[in-house]
Design an enzyme around this catalytic site. Structure first.
Site, short mmCIF file in Angstrom:
data_model
loop_
_atom_site.label_atom_id
_atom_site.label_comp_id
_atom_site.label_asym_id
_atom_site.label_seq_id
_atom_site.Cartn_x
_atom_site.Cartn_y
_atom_site.Cartn_z
N ASP A 9 0.99 -1.29 0.09
CA ASP A 9 0.02 -0.03 -0.05
C ASP A 9 0.90 1.28 -0.08
O ASP A 9 2.13 1.33 0.29
CB ASP A 9 -0.84 0.01 1.35
CG ASP A 9 -1.54 1.19 1.34
OD1 ASP A 9 -2.40 1.73 0.40
OD2 ASP A 9 -1.74 1.64 2.44
N LEU A 10 0.55 2.55 -0.49
CA LEU A 10 1.36 3.64 -0.29
C LEU A 10 1.08 4.49 0.80
O LEU A 10 2.04 4.53 1.69
CB LEU A 10 0.91 4.53 -1.58
CG LEU A 10 1.55 5.89 -1.70
CD1 LEU A 10 3.08 5.53 -2.15
CD2 LEU A 10 0.97 6.50 -2.62
N ASP A 11 0.01 4.93 0.85
CA ASP A 11 -0.10 5.76 1.99
C ASP A 11 -0.37 5.34 3.49
O ASP A 11 -1.15 4.30 3.68
CB ASP A 11 -1.73 6.71 1.99
CG ASP A 11 -1.66 7.57 0.70
OD1 ASP A 11 -0.67 8.44 0.36
OD2 ASP A 11 -2.57 7.31 -0.04
N THR A 17 1.53 10.21 4.25
CA THR A 17 0.53 10.97 3.58
C THR A 17 -0.45 11.23 4.28
O THR A 17 -1.31 12.23 4.08
CB THR A 17 0.47 10.88 2.41
OG1 THR A 17 0.47 9.27 2.11
CG2 THR A 17 1.57 11.34 1.60
N LYS A 45 -8.65 6.29 6.42
CA LYS A 45 -7.50 5.26 5.95
C LYS A 45 -7.88 4.26 4.77
O LYS A 45 -8.76 3.52 5.49
CB LYS A 45 -6.54 4.76 7.06
CG LYS A 45 -5.88 5.95 7.84
CD LYS A 45 -4.79 5.47 8.95
CE LYS A 45 -4.06 6.76 9.36
NZ LYS A 45 -3.38 6.19 10.68
N ARG A 49 -11.28 8.49 -2.13
CA ARG A 49 -11.68 10.02 -1.93
C ARG A 49 -13.02 10.34 -1.82
O ARG A 49 -13.65 11.14 -1.08
CB ARG A 49 -11.14 10.80 -3.10
CG ARG A 49 -11.03 12.22 -2.80
CD ARG A 49 -10.51 13.14 -3.99
NE ARG A 49 -9.27 12.49 -4.60
CZ ARG A 49 -8.81 12.73 -5.84
NH1 ARG A 49 -9.36 13.56 -6.62
NH2 ARG A 49 -7.70 11.97 -6.25
N SER A 114 -2.74 0.59 -3.89
CA SER A 114 -3.19 1.70 -3.47
C SER A 114 -4.65 2.34 -4.02
O SER A 114 -4.82 2.09 -5.10
CB SER A 114 -2.11 3.01 -3.57
OG SER A 114 -2.50 4.09 -3.05
N ALA A 115 -5.42 2.88 -2.92
CA ALA A 115 -6.61 3.50 -3.22
C ALA A 115 -6.58 4.76 -3.81
O ALA A 115 -7.38 5.49 -4.36
CB ALA A 115 -7.40 3.62 -2.21
N SER A 116 -5.31 5.44 -3.86
CA SER A 116 -5.03 6.84 -4.23
C SER A 116 -4.94 7.09 -5.67
O SER A 116 -4.34 6.49 -6.34
CB SER A 116 -3.82 7.47 -3.47
OG SER A 116 -3.39 8.59 -4.04
N ASN A 118 -3.37 9.63 -6.73
CA ASN A 118 -2.26 10.32 -6.79
C ASN A 118 -0.77 9.63 -6.85
O ASN A 118 0.14 10.02 -6.38
CB ASN A 118 -2.28 11.47 -5.76
CG ASN A 118 -3.21 12.45 -5.88
OD1 ASN A 118 -3.40 12.95 -7.02
ND2 ASN A 118 -4.18 12.66 -5.01
N LYS A 145 -11.29 -0.77 -1.39
CA LYS A 145 -10.74 -1.65 -0.45
C LYS A 145 -12.30 -1.44 0.66
O LYS A 145 -12.58 -0.43 0.69
CB LYS A 145 -9.58 -1.29 0.03
CG LYS A 145 -8.67 -1.58 -0.79
CD LYS A 145 -7.02 -0.77 -0.01
CE LYS A 145 -6.00 -0.73 -0.97
NZ LYS A 145 -4.93 -0.04 -0.30
N GLU A 169 -0.08 -3.31 4.41
CA GLU A 169 -1.01 -2.44 4.55
C GLU A 169 -1.01 -1.62 6.00
O GLU A 169 -0.87 -2.46 6.98
CB GLU A 169 -2.52 -3.11 4.64
CG GLU A 169 -3.13 -3.34 3.20
CD GLU A 169 -3.55 -1.86 2.92
OE1 GLU A 169 -3.55 -0.72 3.86
OE2 GLU A 169 -4.05 -1.50 1.74
N ASP A 170 -1.32 -0.49 6.20
CA ASP A 170 -1.68 0.18 7.53
C ASP A 170 -3.33 0.49 7.69
O ASP A 170 -3.75 1.14 8.72
CB ASP A 170 -1.09 1.51 7.48
CG ASP A 170 -1.80 2.79 6.58
OD1 ASP A 170 -2.06 2.12 5.26
OD2 ASP A 170 -2.05 3.49 6.90
C1 BG6 Z 1 -5.71 6.00 0.50
C2 BG6 Z 1 -5.74 6.97 1.74
O1 BG6 Z 1 -4.33 5.30 0.03
O2 BG6 Z 1 -6.04 6.54 -0.78
C3 BG6 Z 1 -6.94 7.39 1.66
O3 BG6 Z 1 -5.38 5.93 2.80
C4 BG6 Z 1 -7.43 8.42 0.70
O4 BG6 Z 1 -6.73 8.49 2.99
C5 BG6 Z 1 -7.26 7.60 -0.66
O5 BG6 Z 1 -8.56 9.07 0.70
C6 BG6 Z 1 -7.60 8.03 -2.01
O6 BG6 Z 1 -6.59 8.99 -2.18
P1 BG6 Z 1 -6.57 10.20 -3.21
O7 BG6 Z 1 -5.12 10.54 -3.56
O8 BG6 Z 1 -6.72 9.54 -4.69
O9 BG6 Z 1 -7.38 11.31 -2.95
MG MG Z 2 -2.67 3.17 3.59
#
Ligand code: BG6
Ligand code: MG
Length: 217
Positions: A9-11, A17, A45, A49, A114-116, A118, A145, A169-170
């Protein structure tokens, strides 16, 4: 020997972050006239988004038109991007580069799960992008997730059977996703929160080479 794959996982696992996500959500909450605490941020977490904004609006008891909802999603991300703009390698969590280097030297395939949305620019900024054979992020999935989709795509991209994958994973939702994918889940953080994980470490400094070696065997 069966081929083993590692998924990170990333964040909160590679970079810290969560604090920037928190500051950006807090700013939006304050603009909408309510408080948002660090404790409440725990719920965010691993969560997409869109779902985070839904939860934030529930906390503030605010109903939004589709237009407002879309605008606030964009506003939050603009603020978040301003924070990560300043990021560099100093924000990589302890011993992460050492673990990646160890796996790379052993030719173990590595993916990001990752869910992000970014994820890629963040990995680029902190200089870790070259370690990853596959990046699966919020742009690649249809289900968030705890659905296992993100990790199953990562395993497929690495050419590794799901039950031969290790996931770091965190987030509770992330541990549940890894378990649902039939992967070995390793919690990074508070073991009381991540109790569903197969193994737990406060951070990577607690995980020694013998443990990693055993995972590869
Ligand atoms: C996850 C974070 O990795 O990414 C969440 O733990 C975050 O807190 C999610 O909401 C989505 O991230 P982003 O960068 O697409 O807004
Ligand atoms: Mg995470």
């Amino acid at each position: 020997m069966q081929k083993v794959g590692f998924i990170f996982d990333l964040d909160g696992v590679i970079v810290d972050t969560a604090k920037y996500h928190y500051l950006a959500w807090k700013k939006l909450a304050n603009e909408l006239g309510f408080e948002f605490t660090e404790e409440q941020n725990e719920l965010f977490k691993g969560v997409s988004r869109k779902r985070c904004l839904e939860i934030l609006l529930e906390i503030g008891n605010i109903s939004a038109t589709q237009n407002q909802f879309d605008t606030w999603m964009v506003d939050k991300n603009i603020d978040y991007l301003a924070y990560i703009e300043e990021m560099d390698a100093s924000e990589i969590l302890p011993d992460v580069p050492q673990v990646l280097e160890y796996l790379k030297k052993k030719n173990i395939p590595i993916a990001l799960g990752s869910a992000s949305k970014n994820a890629k620019p963040i990995l680029e900024k902190v200089g870790l992008l070259p370690y990853f054979d596959s990046i699966v992020d919020g742009n690649s999935v249809t289900k968030a997730k705890p659905d296992p989709e993100v990790f199953l795509i990562a395993a497929k991209n690495l050419g590794v059977e799901p039950n031969n994958c290790v996931v770091f994973e965190d987030a509770v939702a992330g541990i549940q996703a890894a378990n649902a994918a039939d992967m070995l889940s390793i919690g990074i953080g508070d073991s009381a929160i991540l109790f569903e994980a197969k193994h737990n470490f406060k951070d990577f400094t607690e995980m020694d080479a013998a443990f990693l070696e055993a995972l590869l065997a």
